[in-house]
Scaffold this active site. Sequence first.
Site, mmCIF file in Angstrom:
data_model
loop_
_atom_site.group_PDB
_atom_site.id
_atom_site.type_symbol
_atom_site.label_atom_id
_atom_site.label_comp_id
_atom_site.label_asym_id
_atom_site.label_seq_id
_atom_site.Cartn_x
_atom_site.Cartn_y
_atom_site.Cartn_z
ATOM 1 N N TYR A 1 0.863 -1.181 0.000
ATOM 2 C CA TYR A 1 0.000 0.000 0.000
ATOM 3 C C TYR A 1 0.901 1.232 0.000
ATOM 4 C CZ TYR A 1 -3.788 -3.186 1.136
ATOM 5 O OH TYR A 1 -4.696 -4.207 1.102
ATOM 6 N N ASP B 1 3.385 4.773 5.950
ATOM 7 C CA ASP B 1 4.212 4.023 4.993
ATOM 8 C C ASP B 1 5.571 3.633 5.579
ATOM 9 O OD1 ASP B 1 4.427 2.713 2.596
ATOM 10 O OD2 ASP B 1 5.259 4.416 1.503
ATOM 11 N N VAL C 1 0.643 -1.589 9.429
ATOM 12 C CA VAL C 1 -0.460 -0.621 9.272
ATOM 13 C C VAL C 1 -0.845 -0.556 7.802
ATOM 14 C CG1 VAL C 1 -1.107 1.811 9.493
ATOM 15 C CG2 VAL C 1 0.304 0.743 11.254
ATOM 16 N N ASN D 1 -5.735 0.125 10.677
ATOM 17 C CA ASN D 1 -6.321 -0.326 9.405
ATOM 18 C C ASN D 1 -6.685 0.833 8.477
ATOM 19 O OD1 ASN D 1 -8.540 0.626 10.726
ATOM 20 N ND2 ASN D 1 -9.453 -1.387 11.096
ATOM 21 N N ILE E 1 -10.792 5.555 11.665
ATOM 22 C CA ILE E 1 -11.484 5.446 12.955
ATOM 23 C C ILE E 1 -10.468 4.975 13.991
ATOM 24 C CG2 ILE E 1 -13.354 4.268 14.206
ATOM 25 C CD1 ILE E 1 -14.640 3.779 11.386
ATOM 26 N N SER F 1 -8.334 -5.032 -18.546
ATOM 27 C CA SER F 1 -8.366 -3.601 -18.826
ATOM 28 C C SER F 1 -9.744 -2.992 -18.553
ATOM 29 C CB SER F 1 -7.975 -3.338 -20.280
ATOM 30 O OG SER F 1 -8.715 -4.183 -21.140
#
Lengths: 122, 419
Positions: B34, B52, B57, B73, B77, B107
């Site tokens: 991520y 990051d 996390v 997450n 919240i 695609s």
Amino acid sequence: PSNSHTCVGCVLVVSVLEQLAQVHNSTVQATMERLCRYLPEKLFLKTTCYLVIQMFGPDIVKLLTAGMNADVVCHTLEFCKQDAGQPLCHLYAPPKEPWRQTLEKARQLVEKSPALKRPRSG
Amino acid sequence: SDICSLPFLAKICQEIKLAIQNSVPFKDADSDKYSVFSALRGYHWRGRDCNDSDATVYPGRRPDNWDAHRDSNCNGIWGVDPSDGIPYEKKFCEGSQPRGIVLLGDSFGAHFHIAPEWVTAAQMSLNSFFNLPTALADELDWPQVSGVTGFLSSMSGIKEKSIYRRLRERNRCNHRDYQNISRNGASSQNLKQFIESLSRSKLWDHPAVVIYAMIGNDVCNGKRDPVPAMTTPEKLYSHVMQTLQQLHSHLPNGSSVIFYGLPDGTFLWDNLHSRYHPLGQLNRDVTYAQLYAFLNCLQVSPCHGWMSSNKTLRALTSERAKQLSKTLERIADSERFTNLNLFYMDFAFQEITEEWRKRGGQPWQLIEPVDGFHPNEVASLLLADHFWRKVQLQWPQVLGKENPFNPQIEKVFGDQGGH
């Protein structure tokens, strides 16, 4: 085939140039510069565009000014190639004269062009 | 001829190539798949990372200690309600059956789109190309506005929302839990090359709703004779079973896989062949039939089988697509995996065309104008709407419960930090 995407790219760009010149009623040279001005600096897009003008611009000007269309320009500049035994691929309706004659005329216009010695990949 | 051969660009080029090849973010300091960067497989493709530098996390994980001290997450919240000392995540999300949305697609799923203003001289201006660099960095895909994982409002003005946005509205605890694992040219066969980029842990994460939408490339190719290169039903069965084994080993219990069938692409020729392509609109000299013939001649057509003047070939392609859809339906009906529930859904292009007609539209308006092949943004969002209605009606357990605390979450956490 390896050069097919290059051919599609060339026909697309030359078509846009031709039509942009028509819309703004301007010369091919001025239109190429206009198109480069439209591009952002990011990812070297503008720089690459000016580089392309420098390399292929004079030939594109000669060919489009002589009334050749995007198919003929891209075959003449060897971005599109006809493989042996295969049909000649084109987007627009074929020229009134046979392909061979049209391409021969176009090739004479750009004879000895240094651009024809450059690689076509990338 | 190759900008990457310049010594000072070689390393960054290599890193970008690797990110694209592996379908993982280019910029991902903690390697949790991520990113805080949008393009190059970043948060346009999967929920934005909120830290990051910590691989524990990321969006979609089950909260760490009810996120009393940090947002583990990334759903925006976290913290403790000072009035009663209960962590907000526990208060608002416990037992709410959170779900992440995962798309395994091609695609179409990634929303391939070449903007008409890039190729239409009459519309060209200084503003036309402002989004070209981002589009190039996203492989000419626009997952951020796609029908399944899109999180931005539609550019076409249509009010329908993506499946991710609906799942988030159903339960705000699902915020940022989306992954678009799609690639241009993906098929049942080559999915194995990038399915590893899926991030889901059996142990640590919430269940996922996986949409398997390889809707074209098993019958579509650019070959002069496309039929021998099409996937057979037997091969498809084998590829899909391998994919399911892999999903079974990664996905938490309670996850679902919904297979999309293949469309009948004969609508492409039927609705477009005599219309003018954007390149042919100024002088009325290029129709889609001409574009298709040009691409077929060069053997670079995205789908020779359907983008062809040959009626027999179009019918053969549709026939194979139907056989492959039947195979997917059979797998959903007969195969069992302990962690996964399997479902099948037809690719309802006919239904959404009817829906579009009722709104006063024409079928050709649902196809990407430049490539003359992909369903466009409007079609994708209408399909998302159809998907949502069908799942809600027939398999509501797939979506998890509606969260009664959504208004409170919005009140306390606002937009939950954006997507």
